[in-house]
Design a protein around this motif. Structure first.
Motif, PDB file in Angstrom:
ATOM      1  N   LEU A 177       0.810  -1.051  -0.153  1.00  0.00           N
ATOM      2  CA  LEU A 177      -0.109  -0.019  -0.120  1.00  0.00           C
ATOM      3  C   LEU A 177       0.746   1.263   0.055  1.00  0.00           C
ATOM      4  O   LEU A 177       0.285   2.382  -0.050  1.00  0.00           O
ATOM      5  N   ASP A 178       2.352   1.145   0.101  1.00  0.00           N
ATOM      6  CA  ASP A 178       3.024   2.214  -0.011  1.00  0.00           C
ATOM      7  C   ASP A 178       2.932   3.174   1.192  1.00  0.00           C
ATOM      8  O   ASP A 178       2.592   4.332   1.208  1.00  0.00           O
ATOM      9  N   CYS A 179       2.735   2.558   2.435  1.00  0.00           N
ATOM     10  CA  CYS A 179       2.167   3.265   3.798  1.00  0.00           C
ATOM     11  C   CYS A 179       3.084   2.704   4.886  1.00  0.00           C
ATOM     12  O   CYS A 179       3.849   1.695   4.660  1.00  0.00           O
ATOM     13  N   THR A 180       3.120   3.427   5.980  1.00  0.00           N
ATOM     14  CA  THR A 180       3.717   3.028   7.215  1.00  0.00           C
ATOM     15  C   THR A 180       2.714   2.942   8.229  1.00  0.00           C
ATOM     16  O   THR A 180       1.580   3.765   8.192  1.00  0.00           O
ATOM     17  N   PRO A 181       2.787   1.941   9.265  1.00  0.00           N
ATOM     18  CA  PRO A 181       1.865   2.231  10.367  1.00  0.00           C
ATOM     19  C   PRO A 181       2.090   3.400  10.932  1.00  0.00           C
ATOM     20  O   PRO A 181       2.855   4.217  11.177  1.00  0.00           O
ATOM     21  N   ASP A 182       0.695   4.286  11.382  1.00  0.00           N
ATOM     22  CA  ASP A 182       0.610   5.596  11.970  1.00  0.00           C
ATOM     23  C   ASP A 182       1.264   5.350  13.545  1.00  0.00           C
ATOM     24  O   ASP A 182       0.238   5.731  14.338  1.00  0.00           O
ATOM     25  N   ILE A 183       2.356   5.143  13.725  1.00  0.00           N
ATOM     26  CA  ILE A 183       2.918   5.086  15.066  1.00  0.00           C
ATOM     27  C   ILE A 183       2.777   6.476  15.806  1.00  0.00           C
ATOM     28  O   ILE A 183       2.656   6.582  16.862  1.00  0.00           O
ATOM     29  N   TRP A 184       2.695   7.585  14.901  1.00  0.00           N
ATOM     30  CA  TRP A 184       2.600   9.048  15.514  1.00  0.00           C
ATOM     31  C   TRP A 184       1.253   9.221  16.100  1.00  0.00           C
ATOM     32  O   TRP A 184       1.123   9.936  16.755  1.00  0.00           O
ATOM     33  N   ALA A 185       0.196   8.514  15.614  1.00  0.00           N
ATOM     34  CA  ALA A 185      -1.242   8.751  16.032  1.00  0.00           C
ATOM     35  C   ALA A 185      -1.634   8.095  17.410  1.00  0.00           C
ATOM     36  O   ALA A 185      -2.549   8.232  17.944  1.00  0.00           O
ATOM     37  N   LEU A 186      -0.565   7.049  18.053  1.00  0.00           N
ATOM     38  CA  LEU A 186      -0.668   6.316  19.116  1.00  0.00           C
ATOM     39  C   LEU A 186       0.106   7.128  20.363  1.00  0.00           C
ATOM     40  O   LEU A 186       1.263   7.292  20.243  1.00  0.00           O
ATOM     41  N   HIS A 187      -0.584   7.412  21.355  1.00  0.00           N
ATOM     42  CA  HIS A 187      -0.039   8.006  22.647  1.00  0.00           C
ATOM     43  C   HIS A 187       0.055   6.983  23.804  1.00  0.00           C
ATOM     44  O   HIS A 187      -1.042   6.384  24.006  1.00  0.00           O
ATOM     45  N   GLU A 188       0.862   6.771  24.408  1.00  0.00           N
ATOM     46  CA  GLU A 188       1.196   6.137  25.591  1.00  0.00           C
ATOM     47  C   GLU A 188      -0.012   6.388  26.481  1.00  0.00           C
ATOM     48  O   GLU A 188       0.089   7.508  26.971  1.00  0.00           O
ATOM     49  N   TRP A 189      -0.606   5.530  27.222  1.00  0.00           N
ATOM     50  CA  TRP A 189      -1.838   5.805  28.175  1.00  0.00           C
ATOM     51  C   TRP A 189      -1.576   5.316  29.439  1.00  0.00           C
ATOM     52  O   TRP A 189      -1.600   5.677  30.457  1.00  0.00           O
ATOM     53  N   SER A 190      -1.317   3.816  29.467  1.00  0.00           N
ATOM     54  CA  SER A 190      -0.971   3.032  30.522  1.00  0.00           C
ATOM     55  C   SER A 190      -0.398   1.868  30.307  1.00  0.00           C
ATOM     56  O   SER A 190      -0.075   1.528  29.249  1.00  0.00           O
ATOM     57  N   ALA A 191      -0.067   1.067  31.312  1.00  0.00           N
ATOM     58  CA  ALA A 191       0.419  -0.212  31.313  1.00  0.00           C
ATOM     59  C   ALA A 191       0.076  -1.089  32.427  1.00  0.00           C
ATOM     60  O   ALA A 191       0.112  -0.816  33.483  1.00  0.00           O
ATOM     61  N   TRP A 192      -0.487  -2.245  32.016  1.00  0.00           N
ATOM     62  CA  TRP A 192      -1.196  -3.282  32.910  1.00  0.00           C
ATOM     63  C   TRP A 192      -0.396  -4.597  32.968  1.00  0.00           C
ATOM     64  O   TRP A 192      -0.060  -5.206  31.967  1.00  0.00           O
ATOM     65  N   LEU A 193      -0.444  -5.353  33.978  1.00  0.00           N
ATOM     66  CA  LEU A 193       0.354  -6.549  34.123  1.00  0.00           C
ATOM     67  C   LEU A 193      -0.997  -7.415  34.742  1.00  0.00           C
ATOM     68  O   LEU A 193      -1.554  -7.064  35.742  1.00  0.00           O
ATOM     69  N   THR A 194      -0.918  -8.863  34.182  1.00  0.00           N
ATOM     70  CA  THR A 194      -2.287  -9.534  34.466  1.00  0.00           C
ATOM     71  C   THR A 194      -1.910 -10.073  36.149  1.00  0.00           C
ATOM     72  O   THR A 194      -0.991 -10.222  36.431  1.00  0.00           O
ATOM     73  N   PRO A 195      -2.911  -9.689  37.177  1.00  0.00           N
ATOM     74  CA  PRO A 195      -2.636  -9.974  38.292  1.00  0.00           C
ATOM     75  C   PRO A 195      -2.754 -11.835  38.543  1.00  0.00           C
ATOM     76  O   PRO A 195      -3.340 -12.367  37.551  1.00  0.00           O
ATOM     77  N   PHE A 196      -2.196 -12.051  39.516  1.00  0.00           N
ATOM     78  CA  PHE A 196      -2.083 -13.601  39.755  1.00  0.00           C
ATOM     79  C   PHE A 196      -3.979 -14.088  39.949  1.00  0.00           C
ATOM     80  O   PHE A 196      -4.287 -13.545  40.892  1.00  0.00           O
TER      81      PHE A 196
END
Length: 375
Positions: free
Chosen positions: A185-204
């Motif tokens: 498609l002559d495109c790149t993933p639009d990484i610039w449109a994604l903003h870090e929001w949070s990070a979660w680890l699965t609890p036991f």
């Protein structure tokens, strides 16, 4: 005691998900009928996972999945050229690295430590989230190659390509085909449109259960793109505002896992898509908190404790074990003052209690208690 993760039965996998927030305007007469605009001015894409899935069957989730070696491949450098140079492919200065509990072993699929040819994590995780949005929902968060990173405004998804089903089948079989699709498609993933929001680890919760370290990104789109559930992992979808999603959850129309419910409640702070997008840009350099909920079993439910709560213990013992008490939820709540917790009575009765201050220019949900008359 805090420190590195001990060897244990859990197998941690790194993953990424993208919260798609789309502007929602009044329908024009010639357009197909659409629901009226929500109070928040935007809606979120929620995907219904198949009941046959081993992880979160039947849950409504944001698009996302496990990081693959193809997401880190150095072959992406040619496609991103000339925007693959520091700082961070045009993403700007890196947020500070925040050491948080627990310290997990480094795991880079298919890329040994020190492999400088592979993509940096903050790029690879964005590619992963974008690829998964395509695999699960048929949404292409791509932009044409050539010009520099897009202006700081909400983006648009690319129109689905011909032979969408064929491409998705190939990418599902081998994620390397996602790079080939982008090149086609002559495109790149639009990484610039994604903003870090949070990070979660699965609890036991149980021995040998699946556990993930998942980075959540936020992506604002001017309008909702067409969505095509893959009918394998995802069997249906809906666009809901944060308040609409909460109502659907309480009325048992949908089920949300605690992290998704927490994030949806957090998003109710924003009155419009422009407010949300500006917020993401303003805190770009702050980084995100990375949370491992600790599960407390009570006499009448479950409490998930989050960092900052007075009962939260940075003790590696609780990485592979549950806390428990013979007291009821209400008794425990009366004994404390410093809260950051999700109190659960059943699958559709989550209360959120937050009395701690948010960090790094982020927002936490407001206290939220479901009225028993509503259930």
């Amino acid at each position: 005691m805090s420190g590195p993760l001990r060897p244990g039965p859990s197998s941690w996998r790194r993953a990424a998900t993208v919260v798609l927030a789309a502007g929602w305007t009044l329908p024009v007469p010639a357009a197909p009928p659409r629901p009226p605009p929500p109070a928040e001015g935007f809606r979120l894409l929620l995907l219904l996972r198949s009941a046959r899935q081993g992880f979160l069957p039947g849950a409504h989730v944001f698009p996302g999945g496990v990081l693959d070696a193809a997401d880190r491949s150095a072959d992406w450098l040619r496609l991103f050229a000339p925007h693959h140079r520091p700082p961070r492919f045009g993403l700007g200065p890196a947020p500070p690295r925040r050491t948080t509990f627990p310290v997990l072993p480094e795991a880079r699929p298919g890329a040994p430590d020190g492999d400088e040819a592979a993509l940096p994590d903050d790029v690879a995780f964005r590619i992963c989230a974008i690829r998964e949005a395509f695999e699960e929902a048929g949404v292409l968060l791509l932009r044409p190659r050539g010009p520099g990173p897009a202006a700081p405004e909400p983006g648009r998804a690319l129109a689905p390509p011909p032979a969408l089903a064929d491409w998705r089948a190939r990418v599902r079989r081998d994620p390397q085909h996602f790079l080939r699709l982008c090149a086609h498609l002559d495109c790149t993933p639009d990484i610039w449109a994604l903003h870090e929001w949070s990070a979660w680890l699965t609890p036991f919760t149980q021995r040998r259960g699946r556990r993930f370290e998942t980075t959540f990104f936020l992506c604002c789109l001017c309008e909702p793109p067409p969505v095509f559930p893959d009918l394998v992992e995802v069997v249906d979808c809906q666009w809901s505002s944060p308040s609409e999603a909460t109502e659907s959850f309480i009325s048992k129309e949908i089920w949300l896992a605690p992290p998704q419910f927490y994030e949806i409640r957090r998003l109710e702070h924003f009155a419009s898509l422009s407010d949300l997008h500006k917020f993401c840009l303003d805190r770009e350099l702050e980084g995100v908190e990375r949370w491992l909920p600790i599960t407390l079993l009570t006499a009448d439910g479950i409490i998930q404790l989050l960092p900052g709560d007075e009962m939260y213990l940075e003790d590696s013992n609780f990485l592979e074990n549950l806390m428990s008490t013979e007291k009821k939820n209400e008794e425990i709540m009366k004994e404390g003052k410093k809260f950051h917790r999700v109190v659960m009575y059943n699958r559709h009765d989550y209360n959120i209690h937050v009395t701690v201050q948010s960090k790094y220019k982020h927002v936490y949900p407001k206290n939220y208690v479901v009225s028993k008359s509503r259930l």
